[in-house]
Design a protein around this motif. Structure first.
Motif, PDB file in Angstrom:
ATOM      1  N   LEU A 152       0.848  -1.199   0.000  1.00 48.77           N
ATOM      2  CA  LEU A 152       0.000   0.000   0.000  1.00 48.77           C
ATOM      3  C   LEU A 152       0.880   1.243   0.000  1.00 48.77           C
ATOM      4  CD1 LEU A 152      -2.431  -0.940   2.952  1.00 48.77           C
ATOM      5  CD2 LEU A 152      -2.822  -1.285   0.483  1.00 48.77           C
ATOM      6  N   GLU A 153       0.337   2.297  -0.549  1.00 50.64           N
ATOM      7  CA  GLU A 153       0.946   3.614  -0.383  1.00 50.64           C
ATOM      8  C   GLU A 153      -0.206   4.569  -0.085  1.00 50.64           C
ATOM      9  OE1 GLU A 153       3.586   5.623  -3.504  1.00 50.64           O
ATOM     10  OE2 GLU A 153       4.917   4.788  -1.962  1.00 50.64           O
ATOM     11  N   LEU A 154      -0.224   5.070   1.131  1.00 57.35           N
ATOM     12  CA  LEU A 154      -1.361   5.878   1.594  1.00 57.35           C
ATOM     13  C   LEU A 154      -0.899   7.301   1.833  1.00 57.35           C
ATOM     14  CD1 LEU A 154      -2.535   3.306   4.302  1.00 57.35           C
ATOM     15  CD2 LEU A 154      -3.706   3.746   2.126  1.00 57.35           C
ATOM     16  N   ARG A 155      -1.689   8.261   1.354  1.00 59.22           N
ATOM     17  CA  ARG A 155      -1.423   9.651   1.743  1.00 59.22           C
ATOM     18  C   ARG A 155      -1.901   9.808   3.178  1.00 59.22           C
ATOM     19  NH1 ARG A 155      -1.387  13.504  -3.108  1.00 59.22           N
ATOM     20  NH2 ARG A 155      -1.935  15.101  -1.585  1.00 59.22           N
ATOM     21  N   ALA A 156      -1.112  10.518   3.971  1.00 53.33           N
ATOM     22  CA  ALA A 156      -1.434  10.629   5.395  1.00 53.33           C
ATOM     23  C   ALA A 156      -2.876  11.077   5.603  1.00 53.33           C
ATOM     24  CB  ALA A 156      -0.461  11.600   6.070  1.00 53.33           C
ATOM     25  N   GLU A 157      -3.325  12.045   4.819  1.00 51.87           N
ATOM     26  CA  GLU A 157      -4.661  12.610   5.072  1.00 51.87           C
ATOM     27  C   GLU A 157      -5.783  11.648   4.695  1.00 51.87           C
ATOM     28  OE1 GLU A 157      -2.239  13.869   3.307  1.00 51.87           O
ATOM     29  OE2 GLU A 157      -2.895  14.645   1.373  1.00 51.87           O
ATOM     30  N   GLN A 158      -5.466  10.595   3.902  1.00 54.63           N
ATOM     31  CA  GLN A 158      -6.484   9.592   3.584  1.00 54.63           C
ATOM     32  C   GLN A 158      -7.010   8.880   4.833  1.00 54.63           C
ATOM     33  OE1 GLN A 158      -4.025   7.833   0.120  1.00 54.63           O
ATOM     34  NE2 GLN A 158      -5.984   6.718   0.076  1.00 54.63           N
ATOM     35  N   LEU A 159      -6.118   8.736   5.839  1.00 55.04           N
ATOM     36  CA  LEU A 159      -6.489   7.910   6.990  1.00 55.04           C
ATOM     37  C   LEU A 159      -7.673   8.468   7.755  1.00 55.04           C
ATOM     38  CD1 LEU A 159      -3.029   6.752   8.374  1.00 55.04           C
ATOM     39  CD2 LEU A 159      -4.689   5.440   7.053  1.00 55.04           C
ATOM     40  N   SER A 160      -7.913   9.774   7.641  1.00 60.20           N
ATOM     41  CA  SER A 160      -9.030  10.340   8.404  1.00 60.20           C
ATOM     42  C   SER A 160     -10.380   9.846   7.875  1.00 60.20           C
ATOM     43  CB  SER A 160      -8.963  11.867   8.394  1.00 60.20           C
ATOM     44  OG  SER A 160      -8.943  12.343   7.064  1.00 60.20           O
ATOM     45  N   ALA A 161     -10.382   9.219   6.694  1.00 63.11           N
ATOM     46  CA  ALA A 161     -11.635   8.653   6.171  1.00 63.11           C
ATOM     47  C   ALA A 161     -11.920   7.277   6.766  1.00 63.11           C
ATOM     48  CB  ALA A 161     -11.560   8.563   4.649  1.00 63.11           C
ATOM     49  N   TRP A 162     -10.914   6.695   7.423  1.00 61.72           N
ATOM     50  CA  TRP A 162     -11.098   5.359   8.015  1.00 61.72           C
ATOM     51  C   TRP A 162     -11.820   5.494   9.359  1.00 61.72           C
ATOM     52  CZ3 TRP A 162      -7.142   1.020   7.008  1.00 61.72           C
ATOM     53  CH2 TRP A 162      -6.570   1.158   5.726  1.00 61.72           C
ATOM     54  N   LYS A 163     -12.284   4.355   9.861  1.00 63.75           N
ATOM     55  CA  LYS A 163     -12.919   4.354  11.176  1.00 63.75           C
ATOM     56  C   LYS A 163     -11.862   4.682  12.244  1.00 63.75           C
ATOM     57  CE  LYS A 163     -15.969   1.736  14.161  1.00 63.75           C
ATOM     58  NZ  LYS A 163     -16.467   0.416  14.521  1.00 63.75           N
ATOM     59  N   ALA A 164     -12.157   5.683  13.057  1.00 62.39           N
ATOM     60  CA  ALA A 164     -11.153   6.185  13.998  1.00 62.39           C
ATOM     61  C   ALA A 164     -11.298   5.550  15.373  1.00 62.39           C
ATOM     62  CB  ALA A 164     -11.275   7.707  14.123  1.00 62.39           C
ATOM     63  N   LYS A 165     -10.205   5.557  16.091  1.00 64.50           N
ATOM     64  CA  LYS A 165     -10.192   5.091  17.476  1.00 64.50           C
ATOM     65  C   LYS A 165      -9.312   6.046  18.284  1.00 64.50           C
ATOM     66  CE  LYS A 165      -9.836   0.778  20.035  1.00 64.50           C
ATOM     67  NZ  LYS A 165      -9.716  -0.682  19.882  1.00 64.50           N
ATOM     68  N   SER A 166      -9.653   6.267  19.559  1.00 67.28           N
ATOM     69  CA  SER A 166      -8.856   7.148  20.416  1.00 67.28           C
ATOM     70  C   SER A 166      -8.427   6.405  21.670  1.00 67.28           C
ATOM     71  CB  SER A 166      -9.676   8.382  20.834  1.00 67.28           C
ATOM     72  OG  SER A 166      -9.961   9.183  19.707  1.00 67.28           O
ATOM     73  N   VAL A 167      -7.194   6.677  22.095  1.00 70.53           N
ATOM     74  CA  VAL A 167      -6.699   6.134  23.369  1.00 70.53           C
ATOM     75  C   VAL A 167      -5.955   7.239  24.110  1.00 70.53           C
ATOM     76  CG1 VAL A 167      -6.489   3.683  22.765  1.00 70.53           C
ATOM     77  CG2 VAL A 167      -4.626   5.249  22.195  1.00 70.53           C
ATOM     78  N   THR A 168      -6.202   7.326  25.414  1.00 70.28           N
ATOM     79  CA  THR A 168      -5.433   8.247  26.253  1.00 70.28           C
ATOM     80  C   THR A 168      -4.263   7.464  26.823  1.00 70.28           C
ATOM     81  OG1 THR A 168      -7.387   9.523  26.783  1.00 70.28           O
ATOM     82  CG2 THR A 168      -5.493   9.773  28.254  1.00 70.28           C
ATOM     83  N   VAL A 169      -3.071   7.971  26.602  1.00 75.53           N
ATOM     84  CA  VAL A 169      -1.859   7.216  26.913  1.00 75.53           C
ATOM     85  C   VAL A 169      -0.900   8.049  27.752  1.00 75.53           C
ATOM     86  CG1 VAL A 169       0.144   6.025  25.912  1.00 75.53           C
ATOM     87  CG2 VAL A 169      -2.060   5.980  24.724  1.00 75.53           C
ATOM     88  N   ALA A 170      -0.434   7.458  28.850  1.00 75.92           N
ATOM     89  CA  ALA A 170       0.711   8.014  29.573  1.00 75.92           C
ATOM     90  C   ALA A 170       1.954   7.524  28.833  1.00 75.92           C
ATOM     91  CB  ALA A 170       0.708   7.540  31.021  1.00 75.92           C
ATOM     92  N   LEU A 171       2.459   8.356  27.937  1.00 78.84           N
ATOM     93  CA  LEU A 171       3.599   7.976  27.091  1.00 78.84           C
ATOM     94  C   LEU A 171       4.883   8.247  27.874  1.00 78.84           C
ATOM     95  CD1 LEU A 171       4.020   7.033  24.087  1.00 78.84           C
ATOM     96  CD2 LEU A 171       4.471   9.424  23.558  1.00 78.84           C
TER      97      LEU A 171
END
Lengths: 353, 353
Positions: free
Chosen positions: B65-84
């Motif tokens: 695959l070769e994906l433009r970074a901005e394409q990913l916002s069309a995918w189903k999103a997920k969020s996680v809060t992380v103590a990095l």
């Protein structure tokens, strides 16, 4: 691409109320420290300043004075460049560890201070016979552990010390009004002493015929050699001869190569005349190149040394400054309970890979 | 009166090129760390980013695959809060001291990362039989001590780890595009691992049928228990259960009074279930009050404890966290030559006057 090239160091925060922040001294090369990088050392929250700001001169004087801060700019001015160092600088390096603000190397900054010699003000006021000390009182006040009520920050000098021709009541720092956090509008500058003597937001000068007993004079800013008792207690006064290696930084990992080891050295007891480096834990020493400026006797001196790091391994680089009075940095610091005046030989450990 | 009330902490500078700066973690109370306070840990200078920024997925996949970074916002999103947390966090606390960036407590920040599950991308590409690891390559590159030539920052996960449902290719941090210094436009987020796994400026995902041998995989980010040899070497992976006391700060001097001792605790191996404090060097322990948020399993937990400091003297306050897997903080850190994963019981020494 955002700000990839705008890589700036920051003041290192030790506490916010009162505000205590270190200069990022390892990353600065300028002779004068920009205001945004000047270390901040406070005992109390920042003061509300009266407007107009008046400087009073009172006590055992012949002619008490009350001067508006801005009047002083009409007097004959004097400037001194000063490596202003907190006496707690390097406190974190003491072993056993001591309580208090955990300063590393950055409780030091350098500025050109412009003002009126304190001696000129004291001469105008006239000292009564029997005058012994001059007390300097800042506008900042608050609570101090172990002392009842609200007290100001106050320090004294002997009359003789106060009349030193380079002790100033300064109103400018680096050609501008003194920054608020560094003592606006008036700050005492005692160029050869540790920073506690250079009282910020200077509001009152009181001449007294006895020894001042304030807690910042007799309890704090004293060397206590014992952890158990107060025997041998003696006051913190002039800056010890001292140095730091700015680069490379302690415990860093570097590739094989040739490095310019660089740093600064300073002293309150005479011009720095020599900085030596050792790569064999003090068995032998080599002279660093100095860039002294005889017109700035209270400034730090920059030094450099070329180091050929040709073999992988672990190294220690030591620096040792010596001043015109023959004072030099000892192998071990003089441990004292409140952690003042650390000036042992500076050590940096490097791993070459 | 200038900015007397605008007292702000700063990032603490460890190095500028590459930029390594600590979060002023002792002074922050927010759940999410503002961008300006997010720690910065780099191996190389900041990268020049191509425009458009393409993410490639290649290697032993059925459909590269070769994906433009901005394409990913069309995918189903997920969020996680992380103590990095950087695995070198608290390195400065090891004794004997170890070489490397001298992080104190602040190589940790917390953000909500939003993106696409890596598993979704790998499913689209399809893994060939025999796929063993997934390598993540950032746009940042440079020289590494002991390695010839210019290399990128690259890390791998096993296929099983890569398919963890909460491992994301993130494009947002705290609801905004990821800040440039923290990995814009795409960053891998491995929520339960130390930060080195969360590759910034993620440009290439390469699936391989063998074990990845890059220096950041096999040389760095390994625990070396001995100073003399490499025996017992094993990889740095998940975050150890850990805690810090934010306030009061170590070696501070305080008046007699009642204090709220406060801090945070986190773990990569399960939710923090308990934080205990000891005021008698571990002889007995008392539970702190936690404010857990079950919706944020990878976040740190805030805790508080009321301390009546009624007698002058010297005190130690210890904190110890325990997670759902039963892991807890040991009395002494596991010393290792490169100084990773420090998670011993946290100790703060206070003098009451």
């Amino acid at each position: 691409m955002p700000d990839s090239n705008r890589l700036l160091p920051n003041l290192t925060t030790r506490s916010l109320i009162p505000e205590n922040q270190e200069t990022p001294i390892h990353f600065l090369r300028s002779v004068l420290t920009p205001e945004s990088y000047h270390f901040r050392r406070n005992h109390f929250p920042y003061p509300e300043l009266p407007n107009p700001f008046l400087l009073s001169v009172r006590g055992t004087v012949l002619r008490p004075l009350e001067l508006r801060a801005e009047q002083l700019s009409a007097w004959k001015a004097k400037s001194v460049t000063v490596a202003l160092e907190c006496s707690g600088n390097k406190r974190k390096k003491f072993s056993p560890e001591v309580f208090g603000e955990q300063w590393e190397d950055g409780a030091i900054s350098q500025s050109e201070w412009t003002g009126v010699p304190l001696a000129d003000i004291l001469h105008l006021a006239g000292l009564q016979a029997g005058s012994q000390e001059v007390v300097f009182i800042g506008a900042d006040r608050g609570h101090h552990p172990g002392v009842k009520g609200v007290i100001p920050f106050a320090r004294s000098l002997s009359v003789k010390e106060a009349l030193h021709p380079d002790v100033l009541v300064a109103y400018q720092c680096n050609g501008q009004a003194i920054p608020y956090r560094n003592g606006y509008p008036l700050r005492l500058i005692v160029p050869h002493w540790y920073g506690m003597a250079s009282v910020k937001w200077l509001q009152d000068i009181e001449v007294i015929d006895h020894a001042f007993q304030g807690p910042f004079q007799t309890k704090d800013y004293q060397y206590y050699p014992s952890i158990h008792h107060d025997g041998g207690k003696h006051p913190v006064t002039t800056k010890h001869v001292n140095s730091i290696i700015q680069m490379p930084m302690d415990l860093s990992v570097l590739p094989v190569g040739v490095y310019v080891v660089e740093g600064i050295a300073w002293s309150g007891t005479g011009a720095v005349e020599q900085v030596e480096l050792s790569l064999n834990q003090g068995k032998s020493w080599s002279a660093a190149s100095l860039t002294p400026d005889p017109s700035r006797p209270y400034a730090w001196v920059r030094w450099t040394y070329t180091w050929h790091a040709e073999q992988p391994g672990q190294y220690e680089i030591w620096s040792r400054a010596t001043d015109a009075a023959g004072h030099t940095q000892p192998l071990e610091p003089f441990w004292n309970r409140k952690g003042y005046g650390h000036h042992a030989i500076y050590r940096t450990r490097i791993q070459i890979e």
